[in-house]
Write an enzyme that holds these catalytic residues in place. Structure first.
Site, PDB file in Angstrom:
ATOM      1  N   LYS A   1       0.852  -1.186   0.000  1.00  8.93           N
ATOM      2  CA  LYS A   1       0.000   0.000   0.000  1.00  8.93           C
ATOM      3  C   LYS A   1       0.891   1.240   0.000  1.00  8.93           C
ATOM      4  O   LYS A   1       1.778   1.372   0.847  1.00  8.93           O
ATOM      5  CB  LYS A   1      -0.890   0.008   1.242  1.00  8.93           C
ATOM      6  CG  LYS A   1      -1.830   1.204   1.272  1.00  8.93           C
ATOM      7  CD  LYS A   1      -2.741   1.142   2.474  1.00  8.93           C
ATOM      8  CE  LYS A   1      -2.119   1.703   3.720  1.00  8.93           C
ATOM      9  NZ  LYS A   1      -1.806   3.147   3.679  1.00  8.93           N
TER      10      LYS A   1
ATOM     11  N   ASP B   1      -3.267   4.367  -1.811  1.00  8.17           N
ATOM     12  CA  ASP B   1      -4.147   4.820  -0.717  1.00  8.17           C
ATOM     13  C   ASP B   1      -4.029   6.335  -0.560  1.00  8.17           C
ATOM     14  O   ASP B   1      -3.388   6.826   0.355  1.00  8.17           O
ATOM     15  CB  ASP B   1      -3.713   4.077   0.565  1.00  8.17           C
ATOM     16  CG  ASP B   1      -4.457   4.530   1.811  1.00  8.17           C
ATOM     17  OD1 ASP B   1      -5.607   4.978   1.697  1.00  8.17           O
ATOM     18  OD2 ASP B   1      -3.871   4.428   2.909  1.00  8.17           O
TER      19      ASP B   1
ATOM     20  N   LYS C   1      -6.888   8.227  -0.734  1.00 12.08           N
ATOM     21  CA  LYS C   1      -8.183   8.622  -0.131  1.00 12.08           C
ATOM     22  C   LYS C   1      -8.766   9.894  -0.725  1.00 12.08           C
ATOM     23  O   LYS C   1      -8.942  10.898  -0.015  1.00 12.08           O
ATOM     24  CB  LYS C   1      -8.016   8.796   1.380  1.00 12.08           C
ATOM     25  CG  LYS C   1      -7.553   7.562   2.126  1.00 12.08           C
ATOM     26  CD  LYS C   1      -7.619   7.806   3.624  1.00 12.08           C
ATOM     27  CE  LYS C   1      -7.136   6.623   4.435  1.00 12.08           C
ATOM     28  NZ  LYS C   1      -5.691   6.370   4.327  1.00 12.08           N
TER      29      LYS C   1
ATOM     30  N   ASP D   1     -13.340  14.938  -2.494  1.00  7.78           N
ATOM     31  CA  ASP D   1     -13.515  16.279  -3.063  1.00  7.78           C
ATOM     32  C   ASP D   1     -14.839  16.274  -3.827  1.00  7.78           C
ATOM     33  O   ASP D   1     -15.594  15.298  -3.740  1.00  7.78           O
ATOM     34  CB  ASP D   1     -12.305  16.594  -3.983  1.00  7.78           C
ATOM     35  CG  ASP D   1     -11.985  18.087  -4.022  1.00  7.78           C
ATOM     36  OD1 ASP D   1     -12.920  18.883  -4.201  1.00  7.78           O
ATOM     37  OD2 ASP D   1     -10.804  18.448  -3.882  1.00  7.78           O
TER      38      ASP D   1
ATOM     39  N   THR E   1     -10.408   3.636  10.889  1.00  6.22           N
ATOM     40  CA  THR E   1     -10.252   2.711  12.026  1.00  6.22           C
ATOM     41  C   THR E   1      -9.648   3.400  13.253  1.00  6.22           C
ATOM     42  O   THR E   1      -9.553   2.799  14.317  1.00  6.22           O
ATOM     43  CB  THR E   1      -9.387   1.501  11.618  1.00  6.22           C
ATOM     44  OG1 THR E   1      -8.278   1.976  10.854  1.00  6.22           O
ATOM     45  CG2 THR E   1     -10.171   0.515  10.803  1.00  6.22           C
TER      46      THR E   1
ATOM     47  N   ARG F   1       2.744  -0.656  10.749  1.00  8.87           N
ATOM     48  CA  ARG F   1       3.755  -0.605  11.811  1.00  8.87           C
ATOM     49  C   ARG F   1       4.130  -1.946  12.456  1.00  8.87           C
ATOM     50  O   ARG F   1       5.323  -2.157  12.743  1.00  8.87           O
ATOM     51  CB  ARG F   1       3.337   0.444  12.852  1.00  8.87           C
ATOM     52  CG  ARG F   1       3.514   1.872  12.315  1.00  8.87           C
ATOM     53  CD  ARG F   1       2.725   2.894  13.089  1.00  8.87           C
ATOM     54  NE  ARG F   1       1.293   2.741  12.884  1.00  8.87           N
ATOM     55  CZ  ARG F   1       0.365   3.533  13.417  1.00  8.87           C
ATOM     56  NH1 ARG F   1       0.731   4.541  14.181  1.00  8.87           N
ATOM     57  NH2 ARG F   1      -0.911   3.319  13.169  1.00  8.87           N
TER      58      ARG F   1
HETATM   59  O1  C5P Z   1       0.620   1.016  10.871  1.00  8.79           O
HETATM   60  P1  C5P Z   1      -0.779   0.547  10.674  1.00  8.79           P
HETATM   61  O2  C5P Z   1      -0.914  -0.971  10.603  1.00  8.79           O
HETATM   62  O3  C5P Z   1      -1.760   1.166  11.635  1.00  8.79           O
HETATM   63  O4  C5P Z   1      -1.125   1.064   9.208  1.00  8.79           O
HETATM   64  C1  C5P Z   1      -2.426   1.100   8.693  1.00  8.79           C
HETATM   65  C2  C5P Z   1      -2.378   1.785   7.361  1.00  8.79           C
HETATM   66  O5  C5P Z   1      -3.698   1.802   6.815  1.00  8.79           O
HETATM   67  C3  C5P Z   1      -1.916   3.233   7.408  1.00  8.79           C
HETATM   68  O6  C5P Z   1      -1.112   3.447   6.254  1.00  8.79           O
HETATM   69  C4  C5P Z   1      -3.170   4.057   7.305  1.00  8.79           C
HETATM   70  O7  C5P Z   1      -2.976   5.260   6.591  1.00  8.79           O
HETATM   71  C5  C5P Z   1      -4.085   3.128   6.502  1.00  8.79           C
HETATM   72  N1  C5P Z   1      -5.516   3.291   6.714  1.00  8.79           N
HETATM   73  C6  C5P Z   1      -6.108   3.232   7.953  1.00  8.79           C
HETATM   74  N2  C5P Z   1      -7.463   3.397   8.077  1.00  8.79           N
HETATM   75  C7  C5P Z   1      -8.223   3.589   7.000  1.00  8.79           C
HETATM   76  C8  C5P Z   1      -7.628   3.633   5.736  1.00  8.79           C
HETATM   77  C9  C5P Z   1      -6.254   3.463   5.628  1.00  8.79           C
HETATM   78  O8  C5P Z   1      -5.438   2.997   8.953  1.00  8.79           O
HETATM   79  N3  C5P Z   1      -9.526   3.679   7.109  1.00  8.79           N
END
Ligand code: C5P
Length: 237
Positions: free
Chosen positions: A32, A59, A61, A64, A123, A214
């Site tokens: 991603k 990603d 997002k 607009d 989330t 992460r």
């Molecule tokens: O590090 P972590 O596992 O929390 O990464 C989750 C990834 O998913 C991040 O890059 C974040 O920008 C993305 N994301 C998210 N929630 C969403 C859409 C994308 O956490 N609804």
């Protein structure tokens, strides 16, 4: 399971992303690319991943007015990525215009259209934070209603928490895709994520794609972290 694990390449430079991709090697095939890396690499990371036969979820997002998102979608579809996203809260007209543009662009280029998914409720929100932003319905009600609108507008699926997947599949059917961040192996830090689930439970609940950043990319041994997560996913699939 490898095709269902999307690693979030949230890195501060193209060089550090390349290093991570090399470290992960064949254990990861789907990445991603989010705002941070897309901007700091000036988009070059897309070429790099494609040259290395990796799948890409772009990603960015988009959120607009309908015309602006549809034009951004034209460029996203033209990049040949496998998946990209918009915000469901942009509304039905925006979603419809986007899908129309993606189909036209893919037909003009003679390529398969990318999967288009819409972010429902991030989330990182819990009920309190969500209500504070003047939303009248619960997160669950909002996610289900937006998933339904997205499906009717022709989108391939939604980005949501694994906690909402059973309900979404019940409402929208099994082929409507669920792409889920908020995945945390037992014992790992939750950081800013609030509506979380373990990789095994997410698979058990029917999540199509797990987006994990992460817990893998900040681990001292990212390849081992990814392998452990894949093993946990296999155990449930
Ligand atoms: O590090 P972590 O596992 O929390 O990464 C989750 C990834 O998913 C991040 O890059 C974040 O920008 C993305 N994301 C998210 N929630 C969403 C859409 C994308 O956490 N609804």
């Amino acid at each position: 399971m490898k095709n269902r694990l999307i690693v979030a390449l949230d890195k501060p430079s193209l060089a550090s992303a390349k290093e991570l991709i090399a470290e992960l090697g064949n254990s990861v095939s789907f990445y991603k690319v989010g705002l941070e890396l897309f901007l700091n690499s000036k988009g070059k990371v897309v070429d790099f991943l494609q040259a290395n036969n990796k799948k890409i979820f772009l990603d960015l997002k988009f959120h607009d007015i309908p015309n602006t998102v549809a034009q951004a979608a034209r460029w996203a579809a033209g990049l040949g990525v496998d998946m990209f996203n918009v915000h469901a809260s942009g509304g039905e007209e925006m979603l419809l215009n986007t899908m129309e543009t993606v189909k036209t662009t893919a037909a003009q280029n003679g390529t398969a259209p990318p999967k288009v998914v819409a972010v429902t409720v991030l989330t990182s929100f819990n009920e309190n934070g969500f209500a504070q932003m003047s939303h009248r319905y619960t997160i669950r009600e909002t996610v289900l209603s937006w998933a339904d609108i997205c499906q009717k507008a022709g989108l391939d699926g939604v980005v949501c928490s694994p906690q909402e997947v059973i309900d979404i599949k019940e409402t929208c059917g099994p082929t409507f895709l669920t792409v889920c961040p908020g995945v945390r192996p037992l014992g790992s830090e939750t950081q800013d994520q609030k509506r979380i689930m373990t990789p095994g439970a997410a698979i058990k609940n029917g999540v199509d794609y797990l987006v994990i950043g992460r817990p893998i990319i900040q681990d001292p041994n990212p390849q081992l972290a990814a392998k452990k997560i894949l093993e946990e996913m296999e155990g449930q699939g």
